[in-house]
Design a protein around this motif. Structure first.
Motif, mmCIF file in Angstrom:
data_model
loop_
_atom_site.group_PDB
_atom_site.id
_atom_site.type_symbol
_atom_site.label_atom_id
_atom_site.label_comp_id
_atom_site.label_asym_id
_atom_site.label_seq_id
_atom_site.Cartn_x
_atom_site.Cartn_y
_atom_site.Cartn_z
ATOM 1 N N GLU A 5 0.847 -1.193 0.000
ATOM 2 C CA GLU A 5 0.000 0.000 0.000
ATOM 3 C C GLU A 5 0.885 1.246 0.000
ATOM 4 O O GLU A 5 1.801 1.364 0.810
ATOM 5 C CB GLU A 5 -0.910 -0.010 1.230
ATOM 6 N N ARG A 6 0.626 2.151 -0.915
ATOM 7 C CA ARG A 6 1.399 3.395 -0.999
ATOM 8 C C ARG A 6 0.625 4.498 -0.299
ATOM 9 O O ARG A 6 -0.488 4.841 -0.704
ATOM 10 C CB ARG A 6 1.674 3.756 -2.458
ATOM 11 N N PRO A 7 1.213 5.088 0.756
ATOM 12 C CA PRO A 7 0.518 6.137 1.511
ATOM 13 C C PRO A 7 0.473 7.455 0.743
ATOM 14 O O PRO A 7 1.495 7.914 0.247
ATOM 15 C CB PRO A 7 1.361 6.279 2.781
ATOM 16 N N MET A 8 -0.694 8.040 0.645
ATOM 17 C CA MET A 8 -0.842 9.349 0.006
ATOM 18 C C MET A 8 -0.395 10.429 0.994
ATOM 19 O O MET A 8 -0.853 10.445 2.131
ATOM 20 C CB MET A 8 -2.311 9.569 -0.374
ATOM 21 N N PRO A 9 0.522 11.305 0.588
ATOM 22 C CA PRO A 9 0.927 12.384 1.490
ATOM 23 C C PRO A 9 -0.274 13.261 1.850
ATOM 24 O O PRO A 9 -1.109 13.557 0.989
ATOM 25 C CB PRO A 9 1.954 13.169 0.671
ATOM 26 N N PRO A 10 -0.374 13.662 3.115
ATOM 27 C CA PRO A 10 -1.506 14.491 3.526
ATOM 28 C C PRO A 10 -1.501 15.843 2.808
ATOM 29 O O PRO A 10 -0.445 16.406 2.538
ATOM 30 C CB PRO A 10 -1.318 14.661 5.029
ATOM 31 N N LEU A 11 -2.688 16.337 2.506
ATOM 32 C CA LEU A 11 -2.833 17.599 1.778
ATOM 33 C C LEU A 11 -2.652 18.825 2.675
ATOM 34 O O LEU A 11 -2.433 19.925 2.172
ATOM 35 C CB LEU A 11 -4.207 17.648 1.103
ATOM 36 N N ASP A 12 -2.746 18.635 3.982
ATOM 37 C CA ASP A 12 -2.708 19.792 4.896
ATOM 38 C C ASP A 12 -1.658 19.629 5.991
ATOM 39 O O ASP A 12 -1.833 20.093 7.106
ATOM 40 C CB ASP A 12 -4.084 20.006 5.519
ATOM 41 N N ALA A 13 -0.554 18.988 5.672
ATOM 42 C CA ALA A 13 0.473 18.686 6.671
ATOM 43 C C ALA A 13 1.386 19.872 6.929
ATOM 44 O O ALA A 13 1.541 20.760 6.086
ATOM 45 C CB ALA A 13 1.307 17.507 6.192
#
Length: 170
Positions: A5-13
């Protein structure tokens, strides 16, 4: 068929979480491109005239992890992961494959270096710096460099994999 599973980088980090997340995104991308390859396929230089192979890419990325996070940031005097001389720029590249090298072994060594890199980074702030090329390099810069390194090599891995067995995407 295995699928990491490839984690999607958070949009609001915050900045650090964003940098760590994008680096992990590309790390996972490279690992996914190697999933279910045989050792023979992983040794295949499938995009002539380049001699680049999926296994060589994984070995190289283990060397890059060791170089930037251990040698440069932590100042450790550690040998290359996959043998060969330590060059003035800090690592041997890792692209050459030893006769008995396996993809499983290359991935295990790479995962170990990634784990050490994460531990090293956890001890530092983005503003922490280390001597490099007659100046200082900050952890922030290293993260940006590593994201670029992995993004380039993700593209290489994508081309290699497509030529090996037609697999695309991820």
């Amino acid at each position: 068929m295995t699928h990491t599973e490839r984690p999607m980088p958070p949009l609001d980090a915050d900045e650090r979480t964003g940098l760590e997340s994008w680096l992990d995104f590309y790390r996972t991308t490279v690992a996914q491109k190697c999933e279910d390859l045989t050792d023979e396929q992983a040794r295949s230089a499938s995009v002539p005239p380049s001699s680049l192979t999926p296994m060589g890419l994984v070995q190289h990325l283990a060397e890059v992890e060791r170089n930037w996070f251990r040698r440069v940031l932590s100042g450790e005097d550690v040998p290359p992961v996959h043998g060969g001389p330590v060059r003035p720029e800090g690592h041997d590249g890792g692209f050459e494959l030893a006769g008995g090298a396996t993809l499983a072994g290359a991935l295990a060594a790479w995962r170990e270096e990634v784990a050490v890199s994460r531990a090293v980074c956890a001890e530092h702030s983005l503003e922490d710096s280390a001597p490099f090329m007659g100046g200082e390099v900050k952890l922030r810069w290293i993260y940006h460099h590593m994201i670029g390194e992995y993004a380039r090599h993700s593209g290489h891995a994508d081309l290699l994999r497509e030529r090996i067995d037609g697999s695309t995407g991820v």
